[in-house]
Design a protein around this motif. Structure first.
Motif, PDB file in Angstrom:
ATOM      1  N   PRO A 215       0.807  -1.223   0.000  1.00 58.45           N
ATOM      2  CA  PRO A 215       0.000   0.000   0.000  1.00 58.45           C
ATOM      3  C   PRO A 215       0.837   1.268   0.000  1.00 58.45           C
ATOM      4  O   PRO A 215       1.955   1.293   0.519  1.00 58.45           O
ATOM      5  CB  PRO A 215      -0.779  -0.110   1.314  1.00 58.45           C
ATOM      6  N   ILE A 217      -0.037   4.984   1.481  1.00 58.41           N
ATOM      7  CA  ILE A 217      -1.036   5.628   2.330  1.00 58.41           C
ATOM      8  C   ILE A 217      -0.752   7.131   2.369  1.00 58.41           C
ATOM      9  O   ILE A 217       0.387   7.546   2.607  1.00 58.41           O
ATOM     10  CB  ILE A 217      -0.987   5.038   3.754  1.00 58.41           C
ATOM     11  N   ASP A 219      -2.154  10.624   4.207  1.00 61.16           N
ATOM     12  CA  ASP A 219      -3.101  11.222   5.151  1.00 61.16           C
ATOM     13  C   ASP A 219      -3.297  12.706   4.850  1.00 61.16           C
ATOM     14  O   ASP A 219      -2.692  13.261   3.925  1.00 61.16           O
ATOM     15  CB  ASP A 219      -2.685  10.953   6.601  1.00 61.16           C
ATOM     16  N   TYR A 250      -4.223   4.297  -0.688  1.00 54.15           N
ATOM     17  CA  TYR A 250      -5.187   4.433   0.412  1.00 54.15           C
ATOM     18  C   TYR A 250      -5.092   5.880   0.874  1.00 54.15           C
ATOM     19  O   TYR A 250      -4.120   6.275   1.511  1.00 54.15           O
ATOM     20  CB  TYR A 250      -4.780   3.477   1.537  1.00 54.15           C
ATOM     21  N   HIS A 252      -6.789   9.649   2.518  1.00 54.43           N
ATOM     22  CA  HIS A 252      -7.783  10.240   3.418  1.00 54.43           C
ATOM     23  C   HIS A 252      -8.822  11.003   2.604  1.00 54.43           C
ATOM     24  O   HIS A 252      -8.505  11.711   1.643  1.00 54.43           O
ATOM     25  CB  HIS A 252      -7.102  11.178   4.414  1.00 54.43           C
ATOM     26  N   LEU A 347      -6.975   6.776  10.786  1.00 58.52           N
ATOM     27  CA  LEU A 347      -5.778   5.951  10.680  1.00 58.52           C
ATOM     28  C   LEU A 347      -6.003   4.578  11.307  1.00 58.52           C
ATOM     29  O   LEU A 347      -5.427   3.580  10.844  1.00 58.52           O
ATOM     30  CB  LEU A 347      -4.596   6.655  11.350  1.00 58.52           C
ATOM     31  N   VAL A 350      -7.153   2.279   8.712  1.00 55.56           N
ATOM     32  CA  VAL A 350      -6.065   1.843   7.835  1.00 55.56           C
ATOM     33  C   VAL A 350      -5.282   0.709   8.486  1.00 55.56           C
ATOM     34  O   VAL A 350      -5.029  -0.334   7.865  1.00 55.56           O
ATOM     35  CB  VAL A 350      -5.120   3.017   7.512  1.00 55.56           C
ATOM     36  N   VAL A 354      -5.198  -3.008   6.749  1.00 55.47           N
ATOM     37  CA  VAL A 354      -3.947  -3.505   6.167  1.00 55.47           C
ATOM     38  C   VAL A 354      -3.420  -4.690   6.966  1.00 55.47           C
ATOM     39  O   VAL A 354      -2.908  -5.663   6.401  1.00 55.47           O
ATOM     40  CB  VAL A 354      -2.899  -2.379   6.071  1.00 55.47           C
ATOM     41  N   TYR A 365       4.216   5.657   3.255  1.00 60.34           N
ATOM     42  CA  TYR A 365       3.302   6.515   4.013  1.00 60.34           C
ATOM     43  C   TYR A 365       3.713   7.965   3.840  1.00 60.34           C
ATOM     44  O   TYR A 365       4.865   8.329   4.104  1.00 60.34           O
ATOM     45  CB  TYR A 365       3.339   6.118   5.493  1.00 60.34           C
ATOM     46  N   ILE A 376       2.008   3.922  12.170  1.00 58.63           N
ATOM     47  CA  ILE A 376       2.031   3.053  10.989  1.00 58.63           C
ATOM     48  C   ILE A 376       3.226   2.112  11.034  1.00 58.63           C
ATOM     49  O   ILE A 376       3.103   0.896  10.801  1.00 58.63           O
ATOM     50  CB  ILE A 376       2.059   3.900   9.702  1.00 58.63           C
TER      51      ILE A 376
END
Length: 455
Positions: A215, A217, A219, A250, A252, A347, A350, A354, A365, A376
């Motif tokens: 992934p 990610i 935010d 992924y 926000h 979060l 997430v 995951v 990230y 994370i």
């Protein structure tokens, strides 16, 4: 080629101890680098023929990587090879403890097709540095690179030391039936399971570099301009045919529209408005993989790209929105230029989602919040990755590269490559100047002394 005979030939050569001295190992690494330099143009041509790779992408991701690894190994190898002195407990008074690094012996390296030159030779560098002999099986799906590897290696090294064996699946199957001292495999999870099963029958150590759905990610605190450009670069380099490419995005909910807009702009900046016609854009390796990818274009909503040319085996960088975890595109590693987009609100969501999936090879990230970053990194297991970037961790030879669980076992690059192909032999060197009677049965106070020493 008689494979069992070849293995015995290599084992006999290994047993002469010719591969052990540091001078020999460094000479072979330098010889290999000289041959790569000599054949640079042919390597670039072969990569263009097999994958339509540009000169820039071929050099940076396939050739330069090997140069950097070889230079580091030549510089550091002497230190890596030295016996490593470790602490000795008080119960061993008079002794010294060491870890010796010794080569396994005859090694098998099975290479993939996506970076067919670099991923064939990068493990080999570790095998050479550690003092092993090598049989390399390149991928038949990139025949020009495979043939060139055979030509370069077999004109440079004796087959009793390092040779290339070409062929399709049946050759790999025959190789895996043989007794090797270590097997290094890079490829898919299903084939990795077969390799491990075959190795288990011989109790052969294995290093498996596999894959998974990695992934990326983003935010609501992320710097979206940089995130968009770095995600586009990491995802669509090599047309997404990279084991550590971001497999899905992924993002926000609050920043999703802006990020996707910037992501479209970043793709156009990298590949133009007509990527199908861009001579710098990599193609899909063959029709089987093209046909595997094509149905994914029907998943969710096509937000960007989607154009294809099956005859030329090229597929536009593509973004799919309104994707769910149940869509086919989310069931296996994509390994192509398709980026599905999922949305999150917290979060915790997430982390939970995951973590519920198989452990990925990589995770990326994008954030400006250190506390969230720590959350994370601490709560999601994965092989390796980056914060506020993609892919780059693979290019740091000081970082071991590898997966965890279904995404792989073992690691390599730099010293980790040397370690991967070395057995760490533990030795206690005991003094003969004195001896303690309490260690032997029948000693009057032996047990009480041992209890005090070992508490």
């Amino acid at each position: 080629m008689n494979i069992p005979s070849l293995i015995e030939q290599q084992r006999a050569y290994f047993n002469t101890k010719e591969t052990r001295p540091i001078s020999f190992r460094i000479a072979q690494l330098k010889k290999l680098k000289e041959k790569i330099e000599k054949h640079e143009d042919e390597i670039l041509t072969a990569l263009q023929s097999d994958l339509h790779k540009s000169e820039f992408e071929s050099y940076t991701t396939e050739i330069a990587f090997l140069y950097a690894e070889i230079s580091m190994m030549v510089k550091e190898l002497e230190g890596w090879m030295k016996p490593e002195k470790v602490k000795t407990p008080v119960s061993h008074i008079g002794s010294k403890s060491y870890i010796y690094k010794e080569p396994y012996g005859v090694s098998l390296v099975i290479a993939p097709w996506n970076y067919p030159f670099q991923l064939a030779l990068a493990p080999v560098l570790g095998a050479i540095a550690a003092g092993n002999t090598v049989i390399l099986k390149p991928s038949e799906l990139t025949p020009h690179v495979s043939s060139l590897l055979r030509e370069i290696i077999n004109e440079t090294f004796e087959q009793s030391y390092f040779t290339v064996v070409e062929g399709a699946v049946e050759v790999s199957q025959e190789l895996l039936e043989q007794k090797f001292d270590i097997i290094f495999f890079t490829g898919s999870v299903p084939v990795g399971k077969i390799v491990m099963e075959k190795a288990a029958k011989q109790l052969t150590p294995v290093v498996l570099e596999l894959g998974g759905k990695s992934p990326v990610i983003v935010d609501e605190t992320a710097k979206l301009d940089l995130a968009a450009k770095r995600i586009a670069w990491g995802k669509f380099i090599n047309a997404g045919q990279t084991c550590i490419a971001p497999d899905y995005l992924y993002v926000h909910r609050d920043v999703k529209p802006e990020l996707l807009s910037k992501l479209k702009d970043a793709i156009q900046e990298l590949y133009g408005s007509k990527a199908l016609d861009n001579e710098e854009y990599t193609h899909i390796v063959n029709q089987k993989h093209f046909d595997r990818l094509f149905p994914y274009l029907e998943n969710g909503e096509l937000l960007y790209g989607g154009s294809t040319n099956r005859d030329q085996l090229v597929m536009e960088p593509t973004i799919l929105d309104h994707i769910t975890w149940d869509d086919p595109v989310m069931q296996e590693e994509i390994f192509g230029p398709i980026l599905p987009v999922l949305t999150f609100d917290s979060l915790d969501e997430v982390v939970e989602k995951v973590r519920s999936k198989e452990k990925p090879l990589a995770l990326y990230y994008f954030t400006e919040d250190e506390q969230r970053e720590n959350t994370i990194l601490e709560q999601i297991p994965f092989g390796g990755g980056c914060v506020n970037d993609t892919i780059l961790h693979v290019a740091n030879p000081h970082l071991p590269f590898g997966g965890v669980g279904p995404s792989g076992t073992g690691s390599y690059h730099g010293k980790a490559s040397f370690d991967a192909f070395s057995h760490r032999k533990s030795i206690v060197h005991q003094t003969t100047k004195f001896d303690f009677s309490f260690r032997y049965p029948g000693s009057k106070f032996g047990l009480s002394i041992i209890k005090r020493l070992l508490k």
